[in-house]
Design a protein around this motif. Structure first.
Motif, PDB file in Angstrom:
ATOM      1  N   PHE A  83      37.400  32.987  44.936  1.00 49.58           N
ATOM      2  CA  PHE A  83      37.312  32.039  43.824  1.00 49.58           C
ATOM      3  C   PHE A  83      36.799  32.741  42.572  1.00 49.58           C
ATOM      4  O   PHE A  83      36.013  33.680  42.646  1.00 49.58           O
ATOM      5  CB  PHE A  83      36.330  30.901  44.162  1.00 49.58           C
ATOM      6  CG  PHE A  83      36.889  29.857  45.087  1.00 49.58           C
ATOM      7  CD1 PHE A  83      37.323  28.639  44.596  1.00 49.58           C
ATOM      8  CD2 PHE A  83      36.974  30.097  46.456  1.00 49.58           C
ATOM      9  CE1 PHE A  83      37.831  27.672  45.451  1.00 49.58           C
ATOM     10  CE2 PHE A  83      37.477  29.139  47.318  1.00 49.58           C
ATOM     11  CZ  PHE A  83      37.908  27.917  46.808  1.00 49.58           C
TER      12      PHE A  83
ATOM     13  N   CYS B  28      32.248  29.108  48.145  1.00 43.55           N
ATOM     14  CA  CYS B  28      33.213  29.686  47.197  1.00 43.55           C
ATOM     15  C   CYS B  28      32.868  31.138  46.885  1.00 43.55           C
ATOM     16  O   CYS B  28      33.753  32.006  46.815  1.00 43.55           O
ATOM     17  CB  CYS B  28      33.241  28.872  45.907  1.00 43.55           C
ATOM     18  SG  CYS B  28      33.968  27.225  46.050  1.00 43.55           S
TER      19      CYS B  28
ATOM     20  N   GLU C  89      39.617  20.072  46.360  1.00 47.72           N
ATOM     21  CA  GLU C  89      38.226  20.486  46.179  1.00 47.72           C
ATOM     22  C   GLU C  89      37.302  19.278  46.052  1.00 47.72           C
ATOM     23  O   GLU C  89      36.195  19.271  46.604  1.00 47.72           O
ATOM     24  CB  GLU C  89      38.096  21.391  44.955  1.00 47.72           C
ATOM     25  CG  GLU C  89      38.918  22.655  45.029  1.00 47.72           C
ATOM     26  CD  GLU C  89      38.579  23.505  46.240  1.00 47.72           C
ATOM     27  OE1 GLU C  89      37.398  23.888  46.399  1.00 47.72           O
ATOM     28  OE2 GLU C  89      39.495  23.780  47.050  1.00 47.72           O
TER      29      GLU C  89
END
Length: 335
Positions: free
Chosen positions: A240, A228, A325
């Motif tokens: 992110f 991320c 996720e």
């Protein structure tokens, strides 16, 4: 939208009674919980004047120093949840043992689990805190009232919810048919429906984790966070944002309003405890809410609500939020 265009919590629940059969006793219990939350909200807002923001000299069963408002919030939940005749037992983060309301609980009676004041370390900083609750309906009469009788898997919940004490006081509830949010109208006793049909987007670009624990993470979580952080140049191919409020209620509320994931994984430092967050009154209710809003909730490779409880204050890893996720995190844990 004006006050007249919002329906009250009671009106909404009576509609659910007619629509999907939510029992009137459950409605009464939820109204009592809403009353407790409204009082707790007032106590928090006036804490600086009443001198109740600080700690007591006691610790709870978790070994954590109790704030004065932890005790006040617990007392309010105990008092108001005991009003409903079908409540058989109360399980609180702040108490060592089950508090039984009945000597011979019957099928259809309720067990109420609650964290009366989540995130209370934030109180003196004026950061949002909350209350979390879970309700299970007994499927058969109980032959004994020992603590083992309330060790019921999260998939058996009939209701879960939380109150968020922020700029406004929110009450978010599921009875197993979606998630709806209500806001307290100051100066009244009313919670009004303001966030109907709350959903968690399947995809997100936001995650919440306590990055100060990075050196303790196991490889699946370390890999996920690293990917991320590499953003659009990394394997995820997108940027992110990272968040951390240190209040589970605030983290989950953000996920319900704009998506994301909340991660409190097991790591090398808390592995002997099984994780950090408590299964019965934190992970289970929040997992139920997130699933009802279209998200997923995992302990890392398997569903939170499938965990068989073994202790009143059992701790577990918690990974919850947007389904894409959590699926990826589960894949990393299972590979």
């Amino acid at each position: 939208m004006t006050k007249s265009e919002h329906i009250t919590f009671r009106q909404f629940m009576l509609q659910e009674h007619r629509r999907v059969g939510v029992t009137k006793d459950l409605i009464f219990l939820l109204e009592d919980i809403a009353t407790a939350c409204r009082i707790i909200s007032h106590q928090i807002r006036s804490g600086a004047f009443s001198g109740t923001l600080g700690a007591t000299e006691d610790t709870n069963v978790q070994g954590e120093t109790q704030k004065q408002l932890d005790v006040i919030a617990n007392d309010q939940f105990m008092l108001h949840c005991a009003n409903t005749s079908r409540v058989a037992a109360l399980v609180s983060e702040e108490l060592d043992n089950v508090v039984w309301q009945k000597d011979a609980p019957k099928k259809g009676d309720y067990i109420v689990y609650f964290d009366p004041l989540d995130g209370s370390s934030n109180l003196e900083l004026n950061i949002s805190v909350g209350s979390i609750f879970s309700i299970v309906e007994l499927e058969e009469d109980l032959s004994s009232t020992d603590d083992a009788a309330v060790l019921i898997a999260g998939q058996k919940q009939v209701c879960a919810g939380y109150a968020l004490y922020g700029p406004s006081t929110s009450l978010v509830v599921t009875t197993g048919d979606g998630v709806n949010g209500f806001t307290h109208l100051n100066g009244t006793g009313e919670f009004l429906l303001t966030f109907p049909n709350m959903t968690v987007p399947a995809a997100t670009n936001e995650f919440a984790i306590n990055a100060s624990r990075q050196k303790y993470w196991y490889p699946p979580v370390a890999r996920y966070v690293d990917e991320c952080l590499h953003g659009s140049d990394g394997p995820r191919g997108k940027n992110f944002n990272m968040r951390w409020v240190a209040s589970m209620v605030a983290e989950v509320h953000r996920i319900l309003t704009r998506g994301g994931v909340f991660l409190y994984p097991v790591d090398t430092q808390n592995a002997d405890m099984g994780g950090r967050l408590r299964l019965l009154y934190e992970a289970n209710p929040m997992g139920f809410i997130i699933e009802q809003a279209g998200g997923k909730a995992s302990v890392g490779g398997s569903r939170i609500l499938d965990v068989a409880p073994s202790d009143l204050h059992q701790r577990v890893p918690v990974l919850l939020g947007s389904s894409e996720e959590i699926d990826l995190l589960d894949d990393y844990h299972n590979s």
